[in-house]
Design an enzyme around this catalytic site. Structure first.
Site, PDB file in Angstrom:
ATOM      1  N   ASP A 174       3.104  -4.444   8.138  1.00 50.51           N
ATOM      2  CA  ASP A 174       1.884  -3.672   7.945  1.00 50.51           C
ATOM      3  C   ASP A 174       0.723  -4.665   8.043  1.00 50.51           C
ATOM      4  O   ASP A 174       0.468  -5.432   7.121  1.00 50.51           O
ATOM      5  CB  ASP A 174       1.927  -3.001   6.565  1.00 50.51           C
ATOM      6  N   HIS A 178       0.867  -1.184   0.000  1.00 51.51           N
ATOM      7  CA  HIS A 178       0.000   0.000   0.000  1.00 51.51           C
ATOM      8  C   HIS A 178       0.906   1.238   0.000  1.00 51.51           C
ATOM      9  O   HIS A 178       2.015   1.190   0.537  1.00 51.51           O
ATOM     10  CB  HIS A 178      -0.841  -0.063   1.279  1.00 51.51           C
ATOM     11  N   GLN A 205      -4.428  -5.212   6.811  1.00 56.52           N
ATOM     12  CA  GLN A 205      -5.398  -6.142   6.233  1.00 56.52           C
ATOM     13  C   GLN A 205      -5.296  -7.536   6.854  1.00 56.52           C
ATOM     14  O   GLN A 205      -5.852  -8.496   6.322  1.00 56.52           O
ATOM     15  CB  GLN A 205      -5.203  -6.247   4.706  1.00 56.52           C
ATOM     16  N   CYS A 230      -4.845   2.471  -3.817  1.00 55.29           N
ATOM     17  CA  CYS A 230      -3.659   2.918  -3.047  1.00 55.29           C
ATOM     18  C   CYS A 230      -2.485   1.976  -3.246  1.00 55.29           C
ATOM     19  O   CYS A 230      -1.697   1.737  -2.309  1.00 55.29           O
ATOM     20  CB  CYS A 230      -3.975   3.057  -1.564  1.00 55.29           C
ATOM     21  N   LYS A 258     -10.431  -0.800  10.505  1.00 52.71           N
ATOM     22  CA  LYS A 258     -10.506  -2.009   9.672  1.00 52.71           C
ATOM     23  C   LYS A 258     -10.796  -3.245  10.510  1.00 52.71           C
ATOM     24  O   LYS A 258     -10.933  -4.343  10.001  1.00 52.71           O
ATOM     25  CB  LYS A 258      -9.212  -2.193   8.884  1.00 52.71           C
TER      26      LYS A 258
HETATM   27  N1  PMP Z   1      -1.705  -0.679   4.547  1.00 55.87           N
HETATM   28  C1  PMP Z   1      -2.630  -1.457   3.996  1.00 55.87           C
HETATM   29  C2  PMP Z   1      -2.258  -2.839   3.533  1.00 55.87           C
HETATM   30  C3  PMP Z   1      -3.937  -0.989   3.848  1.00 55.87           C
HETATM   31  O1  PMP Z   1      -4.862  -1.762   3.277  1.00 55.87           O
HETATM   32  C4  PMP Z   1      -4.260   0.313   4.314  1.00 55.87           C
HETATM   33  C5  PMP Z   1      -5.661   0.878   4.168  1.00 55.87           C
HETATM   34  N2  PMP Z   1      -6.269   0.626   2.950  1.00 55.87           N
HETATM   35  C6  PMP Z   1      -3.249   1.083   4.889  1.00 55.87           C
HETATM   36  C7  PMP Z   1      -1.995   0.553   4.998  1.00 55.87           C
HETATM   37  C8  PMP Z   1      -3.510   2.458   5.404  1.00 55.87           C
HETATM   38  O2  PMP Z   1      -4.422   2.441   6.467  1.00 55.87           O
HETATM   39  P1  PMP Z   1      -5.045   3.781   7.033  1.00 55.87           P
HETATM   40  O3  PMP Z   1      -5.585   4.528   5.847  1.00 55.87           O
HETATM   41  O4  PMP Z   1      -6.115   3.330   7.970  1.00 55.87           O
HETATM   42  O5  PMP Z   1      -3.950   4.533   7.713  1.00 55.87           O
END
Ligand code: PMP
Length: 406
Positions: free
Chosen positions: A199, A122, A202, A363, A225
């Site tokens: 990270d 991401h 997910q 993203c 999430k």
């Molecule tokens: N890493 C991953 C794998 C994600 O899926 C996401 C959110 N889509 C993020 C980071 C960022 O999370 P947040 O927008 O809640 O900070």
């Protein structure tokens, strides 16, 4: 016994209609819905106990402080951290990663060092490292993935050397659903003297996580999430590392003593929690985790595992469908396109049927580049989704495919 219909009753939004049709919510990778008890506990704290934490001597302030710190122990136990001091509350995964990039980066990264990420990250796990590399004259290295969505572990092994100081990797890809072999990756990082950040944005809602067993140095996730509120997240870090890292933001609560000549900093975890935190969000996150525990993460994982297998099999049968990511053991995310149709049009048509999916680059621009597309459609699952909802998605896709055949 896991009973999806019973669980659905805990989420009032799932009874909503959109455009007069029952809502089919398949955008859980972006954010999950909230069970009633999470919203209720937050309301209760706002309506009955609201008062700033860690500052007051009075009843209300102590009540909120206790609840905030109780939530920290809930998080600690959920990820099996050894100490509450290793659990830092942030605004979310993005802020957690940026915190590490700034403070770990400040203390540990120097010119000529290497930071390793993967091609499936991401943006939140790419851009902070790029910015750090620019500040420090370090180099970002990228582990590619194979077309089926599996990480290329040979290429990963080839990138490991003594210059690598940090490996930052997603536990689960938000586009491909790939569950990466993070334990192997962490061990390989440590073997060359590098640290490892996971990270878990997910993963935290789908997979039991034990940070001590993984032996990761950092782990980041977002509350929203995992059925909790927006605006709150977690950074886990090993105490010995957090102790060596300078603070990030300066302000109230992160200090011990402020003198114009020299300021000293607070103990962990407060050193990294400057200013008034979103304590009611933190309390909501604690409640969300308690809710997940009450359902049972193993039961949730089993339900979602069955659902993703069903979804992959059913979506594959849609004519002209293009599926992205089919790694063995993949989790909770199906990304796809329909030949000859723009992802945005596909998402918009599904929306008109009451089906909420995500469209665009998700993203994860490098994943789009890998497949040579400008965007995808993503259906992502949570504990409350059903086979009937997958059927509705597939029926919708087939209808769109028929109408736009030409
Ligand atoms: N890493 C991953 C794998 C994600 O899926 C996401 C959110 N889509 C993020 C980071 C960022 O999370 P947040 O927008 O809640 O900070």
């Amino acid at each position: 016994m896991f009973d999806v219909n019973q669980i659905r009753k805990d989420f009032p939004i799932l009874r909503e209609q959109v455009y007069g049709k029952p809502l089919v919510y398949l955008d859980n990778g972006a954010t999950t819905q909230k069970p009633r008890r999470v919203v209720e506990v937050m309301n209760e704290y706002y309506l009955r106990y609201n008062s700033n934490v860690h500052r007051g001597v009075h009843y209300l302030s102590n009540k909120c402080t206790d609840a905030n710190e109780r939530a920290r122990t809930v998080v600690r136990d959920y990820i099996h951290a050894g100490e509450t001091e290793e659990v830092i509350f942030t605004r979310g995964t993005t802020e957690s990663i940026n915190l590490v990039a700034y403070t770990f980066g400040e203390a540990f990264i120097h010119a000529g060092d290497e930071i390793v990420v993967t091609e499936m990250e991401h943006h939140a796990n790419i851009v902070p490292w790029q910015m750090l590399c620019e500040r420090k004259g370090a180099e970002l290295k990228v582990v590619p993935f194979k077309d089926n969505g599996e990480l290329d572990m040979e290429a990963f092994a080839g990138l490991m050397n003594g210059r690598v100081k940090l490996v930052a990797v997603a536990y689960v890809s938000n586009v491909l659903g790939t569950v990466n072999p993070v334990k192997r990756i962490i061990d390989a990082a440590h073997a060359v003297g590098a640290y490892a950040l996971v990270d878990a944005a997910q993963a935290i809602q789908h997979i039991p996580i034990d940070v001590r067993e993984l032996d990761c140095d950092f782990l980041a996730f977002s509350g929203h999430k995992i059925y909790g509120p927006t605006g709150v997240g977690v950074l886990y870090g090993k105490r010995e590392l957090l102790e060596q890292m300078p603070p990030w933001q300066g302000g109230g609560e992160m200090i011990k003593e402020v003198r114009f000549e020299k300021t000293t900093y607070n103990e962990l975890p407060f050193k990294f929690e400057a200013g008034t935190p979103d304590f009611i969000g933190v309390i909501g996150l604690g409640e969300a985790i308690e809710y997940v525990k009450s359902v049972g993460l193993d039961e949730i994982a089993a339900h979602e595992h069955g659902l993703i297998a069903y979804a992959m099999e059913r979506i594959r049968q849609v004519p002209r469908i293009i599926l992205y990511g089919d790694a063995p053991g993949k989790s909770s995310v199906v990304s796809f396109g329909l030949e000859g149709m723009h992802h945005f049009d596909l998402g918009t048509l599904l929306d008109k049927m009451g089906i909420a999916v995500r469209t665009g680059q998700l993203c994860a621009d490098p994943v789009m580049s890998h497949y040579g597309v400008t965007g995808m459609v993503r259906a992502s699952l949570a504990m409350y989704n059903t086979e009937e909802e997958i059927d509705a998605l597939c029926a919708g896709l087939k209808k769109i495919e028929r109408i736009f055949k030409m």
